[in-house]
Write an enzyme that holds these catalytic residues in place. Sequence first.
Site, short mmCIF file in Angstrom:
data_model
loop_
_atom_site.label_atom_id
_atom_site.label_comp_id
_atom_site.label_asym_id
_atom_site.label_seq_id
_atom_site.Cartn_x
_atom_site.Cartn_y
_atom_site.Cartn_z
N ASP A 1 -3.61 4.11 -6.11
CA ASP A 1 -3.63 3.13 -7.03
C ASP A 1 -5.24 2.51 -7.04
O ASP A 1 -5.62 2.00 -5.83
CB ASP A 1 -2.81 1.91 -6.62
N HIS A 2 -5.77 2.78 -8.02
CA HIS A 2 -7.23 2.52 -8.16
C HIS A 2 -7.65 1.04 -8.05
O HIS A 2 -8.98 0.56 -7.85
CB HIS A 2 -7.96 3.22 -9.04
N ARG A 3 -6.75 0.06 -8.16
CA ARG A 3 -6.85 -1.52 -8.22
C ARG A 3 -7.11 -1.85 -6.63
O ARG A 3 -7.57 -2.82 -6.31
CB ARG A 3 -5.53 -1.93 -8.70
N VAL A 4 -6.73 -1.09 -5.73
CA VAL A 4 -6.59 -1.14 -4.46
C VAL A 4 -7.19 -0.34 -3.45
O VAL A 4 -8.08 -0.78 -2.76
CB VAL A 4 -5.25 -1.27 -3.95
N PRO B 1 -3.28 2.24 -13.12
CA PRO B 1 -4.54 3.27 -13.02
C PRO B 1 -4.61 3.82 -11.61
O PRO B 1 -4.77 3.46 -10.59
CB PRO B 1 -5.73 2.12 -13.00
#
Length: 474
Positions: A446-449, A276
Amino acid sequence: MAGLLHIGTSFIPSSSSVINPKSSSPSLPSVRSTKKTQICAKVREIFMPALSSTMTEGKIVSWIKSEGDKLSKGESVVVVESDKADMDVETFYDGWLAAIMVEEGGVAAVGSAIAYLAETEDEIEAARSKANSSSGASSAAPAAVAPEKTLEAPIAAVQPPPLAAPAAPAVIAASSIHPASEGGKRIVASPYAKKLAKDLNVNLSSVVGSGPMGRIVAKDVEAAAAAPVVASADVSSGLKASSAAASPGVALGSVVPFTAMQGAVSRNMLESLNVPTFRVGYTITTDALDALYKKIKPKGVTMTALLAKATALALAKHPVVNSSCRDGKSFTYNSSINVAVAVAIDGGLITPVLQDADKVDIYSLSRKWKELVDKARAKQLQPHEYTTGTFTLSNLGMFGVDRFDAILPPGTGAIMAVGASEPSLVATKDGRIGVKSQMQVNVTADHRVIYGADLAAFLQTLAKIIEDPKDLTF
């Protein structure tokens, strides 16, 4: 360099001499039994090596040695194209190159046999017979060796075993002179020069090399290819020159399979779709950076090195933007700031890495970058020189592109797309209108991080460094 050759069991031990402990005689000890040592014939398979963690198959660029040639341990035998580079592959053992299973241009799965090596000249025929029987049989993994044949067959040491059956091997040439040897005479040329010579229809035997020890490099081939065109223009009509210039290009409507590099790029791009991502853009004024570049360019400094250095200094203050998430459950604060920079090369794209870019001075960084680009275009990068990036730059500004989005490489946290620096009308704080050079940058993360505020803070820091670049030269 990668090694290919491995050996199985080769000796059957003989009974040793035994001394009788009870004998008091000063004479020589009696020998209970004596047997002659038996040596099994050694015919070793040469396997397609795994030259990178993502490589599943390799392409034979050229055979440095020909069938029937004597090989010495550590000597280069074949040039293999992996998904990113061409690499010379060495042998671990002395012997004779008995049979070539996969000819130049052929593709084989990692771990599959591409040739046979005989230990002695007397065993060459046995090796060729084995090669013929192998090529005639149905494809099977090299690891699937019958137990009773383990004394003759080598133990497959390339791991993992091939994921697919090897490509159908070409019929072994009856001649002892291989095409790569140009009539038996060894032509010393870089793999890229050889490939270029084939594309441009240049005979390497007539080319004088300008590289180390007379090695033929790409510019020598290009010069040789251009020379006949110039000569024909002097002695013949313009029709010949125009026809030479209009060389055949892309055949419209044709279907072209991916090269190894294009296949690797395709797999990486598909993998990136599972991450994502989001994008944040920023406008940076470059007048001060342009002035600094003009000042230090005569010393060999490149704009790419300046941008990489500025990015690395900003990443040092925002380590989360230099982090990466690989398992979807945790992320790593990378201990080094390794800036990868995308480079377009013939038939693909590669990202040479400027390691520890925050710690290396701008002059050394520029020299390193030039070295990496030369190696990338010659397809001579080693795996650690293109797989260790923690943050990526992609610059299309030199093509006049003002802004674009980049796709996040798998295993990294962010990539920054850099547009062209162009004069722009801007309003100053006191209400006046002026002209300043500005460039647009867009970061894909990376939108997870990494979150929006993280990227905004990073871009603010980057803008300050570029707009006041005094720290870039220290």
